[in-house]
Design a protein around this motif. Structure first.
Motif, mmCIF file in Angstrom:
data_model
loop_
_atom_site.group_PDB
_atom_site.id
_atom_site.type_symbol
_atom_site.label_atom_id
_atom_site.label_comp_id
_atom_site.label_asym_id
_atom_site.label_seq_id
_atom_site.Cartn_x
_atom_site.Cartn_y
_atom_site.Cartn_z
ATOM 1 N N ARG A 174 -0.254 -12.249 -7.787
ATOM 2 C CA ARG A 174 -0.212 -13.371 -6.843
ATOM 3 C C ARG A 174 -0.768 -12.957 -5.482
ATOM 4 N N ALA A 175 -0.486 -11.750 -5.045
ATOM 5 C CA ALA A 175 -1.024 -11.268 -3.767
ATOM 6 C C ALA A 175 -2.544 -11.211 -3.829
ATOM 7 N N ARG A 176 -3.084 -10.736 -4.950
ATOM 8 C CA ARG A 176 -4.539 -10.698 -5.109
ATOM 9 C C ARG A 176 -5.128 -12.113 -5.133
ATOM 10 N N ILE A 177 -4.422 -13.036 -5.772
ATOM 11 C CA ILE A 177 -4.906 -14.413 -5.823
ATOM 12 C C ILE A 177 -4.908 -15.017 -4.418
ATOM 13 N N PHE A 178 -3.810 -14.812 -3.677
ATOM 14 C CA PHE A 178 -3.766 -15.301 -2.284
ATOM 15 C C PHE A 178 -4.960 -14.743 -1.508
ATOM 16 N N ALA A 179 -5.175 -13.435 -1.598
ATOM 17 C CA ALA A 179 -6.249 -12.783 -0.842
ATOM 18 C C ALA A 179 -7.620 -13.302 -1.260
ATOM 19 N N SER A 236 1.943 -20.256 -10.202
ATOM 20 C CA SER A 236 0.687 -19.874 -10.836
ATOM 21 C C SER A 236 -0.468 -19.948 -9.838
ATOM 22 N N GLY A 237 -1.624 -19.491 -10.292
ATOM 23 C CA GLY A 237 -2.804 -19.462 -9.431
ATOM 24 C C GLY A 237 -3.214 -20.820 -8.903
ATOM 25 N N GLY A 238 -3.081 -21.855 -9.704
ATOM 26 C CA GLY A 238 -3.434 -23.200 -9.251
ATOM 27 C C GLY A 238 -2.579 -23.650 -8.088
ATOM 28 N N HIS A 239 -1.300 -23.284 -8.123
ATOM 29 C CA HIS A 239 -0.404 -23.655 -7.019
ATOM 30 C C HIS A 239 -0.696 -22.810 -5.784
ATOM 31 N N ILE A 240 -1.073 -21.565 -6.003
ATOM 32 C CA ILE A 240 -1.454 -20.716 -4.865
ATOM 33 C C ILE A 240 -2.681 -21.309 -4.183
ATOM 34 N N ASP A 288 0.983 -12.140 6.050
ATOM 35 C CA ASP A 288 1.558 -11.129 5.159
ATOM 36 C C ASP A 288 1.534 -11.657 3.723
ATOM 37 N N LEU A 289 0.415 -11.470 3.051
ATOM 38 C CA LEU A 289 0.238 -11.999 1.704
ATOM 39 C C LEU A 289 1.162 -11.355 0.666
ATOM 40 N N PRO A 290 1.410 -10.053 0.720
ATOM 41 C CA PRO A 290 2.371 -9.480 -0.235
ATOM 42 C C PRO A 290 3.775 -10.083 -0.089
ATOM 43 N N PHE A 291 4.179 -10.375 1.141
ATOM 44 C CA PHE A 291 5.471 -11.027 1.381
ATOM 45 C C PHE A 291 5.500 -12.384 0.683
ATOM 46 N N LEU A 292 4.455 -13.180 0.888
ATOM 47 C CA LEU A 292 4.369 -14.499 0.249
ATOM 48 C C LEU A 292 4.399 -14.365 -1.271
ATOM 49 N N ALA A 293 3.631 -13.434 -1.787
ATOM 50 C CA ALA A 293 3.540 -13.252 -3.238
ATOM 51 C C ALA A 293 4.889 -12.903 -3.851
ATOM 52 N N GLN A 294 5.716 -12.168 -3.122
ATOM 53 C CA GLN A 294 7.052 -11.813 -3.606
ATOM 54 C C GLN A 294 7.969 -13.029 -3.648
ATOM 55 N N ARG A 295 7.806 -13.927 -2.698
ATOM 56 C CA ARG A 295 8.752 -15.038 -2.552
ATOM 57 C C ARG A 295 8.302 -16.347 -3.182
ATOM 58 N N VAL A 296 7.024 -16.452 -3.498
ATOM 59 C CA VAL A 296 6.495 -17.699 -4.050
ATOM 60 C C VAL A 296 6.042 -17.428 -5.486
ATOM 61 N N GLU A 297 6.917 -17.711 -6.432
ATOM 62 C CA GLU A 297 6.614 -17.447 -7.845
ATOM 63 C C GLU A 297 5.991 -18.686 -8.470
ATOM 64 N N VAL A 329 -6.372 -17.101 -26.450
ATOM 65 C CA VAL A 329 -6.149 -16.178 -25.340
ATOM 66 C C VAL A 329 -5.008 -16.733 -24.505
ATOM 67 N N LYS A 330 -3.948 -15.952 -24.388
ATOM 68 C CA LYS A 330 -2.818 -16.373 -23.560
ATOM 69 C C LYS A 330 -2.864 -15.593 -22.250
ATOM 70 N N PHE A 331 -2.755 -16.333 -21.164
ATOM 71 C CA PHE A 331 -2.754 -15.708 -19.853
ATOM 72 C C PHE A 331 -1.319 -15.643 -19.359
ATOM 73 N N PRO A 332 -0.827 -14.442 -19.093
ATOM 74 C CA PRO A 332 0.561 -14.331 -18.629
ATOM 75 C C PRO A 332 0.721 -14.885 -17.224
ATOM 76 N N PHE A 333 1.954 -15.266 -16.917
ATOM 77 C CA PHE A 333 2.262 -15.728 -15.566
ATOM 78 C C PHE A 333 1.987 -14.569 -14.611
ATOM 79 N N PRO A 334 1.353 -14.830 -13.462
ATOM 80 C CA PRO A 334 0.980 -13.725 -12.573
ATOM 81 C C PRO A 334 2.194 -13.029 -11.950
#
Length: 166
Positions: free
Chosen positions: A84-89, A114-118, A103-112, A74-79
């Protein structure tokens, strides 16, 4: 393996490439023993009737003999930014004080990342906010995101987090 067999446990190997990495040409005794250990683990996995799960970010480093023994990969694609916004939330527990500027959507756009780093970013932001007896806000998230990006060797461009930072 024997205890797992007797208890019906699921075996989970995190960072599996460290244990099941490609075997190498034998140049010294260390290589020989490393190859023997890998071969032994492969035999144990093949003989184990239960469920074995292996996680890795470096699938290309896994031994081909192990890959042949896998029933499912099972390969999990990069979010994506939306993911990423859902993971932050999801990592901000209900009831945790949040600043109205968060502003989580703003962060998600600018911080590329993975979930572990989030997770690291959110946790660091929570500690920053708690140390100042403040709700979690964009200043905490941006500061934490910058630190996490620096750990990864990624330096955000000036103004990447404007208007939330200098």
């Amino acid at each position: 393996f024997e205890e797992a067999r007797q208890s019906g446990a699921i075996l989970f190997f995190d960072e599996g490439d460290a244990l099941f990495g490609k075997r190498t040409e034998v140049k010294d005794a260390h290589d020989r023993y490393a190859n023997m250990e890998a071969a032994y683990l492969l035999q144990l996995i093949e003989a184990y009737d239960g469920v074995t799960i292996l996680a890795t970010n470096l699938m290309q480093n896994l031994d081909e003999a192990l890959l042949r023994r896998m029933s499912v990969i099972v390969k999990f694609p990069f979010p994506s930014a939306e993911d990423r916004a859902r993971i932050f939330a999801s990592l901000l527990p209900v009831g945790v004080p949040r600043d109205e500027d968060l502003d989580l959507p703003f962060l998600a756009q600018r911080v590329e990342v993975s979930g572990g780093h989030i997770k690291n970013i959110v946790l660091a932001a929570a500690f920053l906010a708690a140390s100042g007896h403040q709700p979690i806000g964009m200043t905490h998230m941006v500061r934490s995101a910058r630190a996490e990006l620096q750990k990864l060797g990624k330096i955000p461009m000036r103004g990447a987090f404007a208007p939330y930072s200098e």
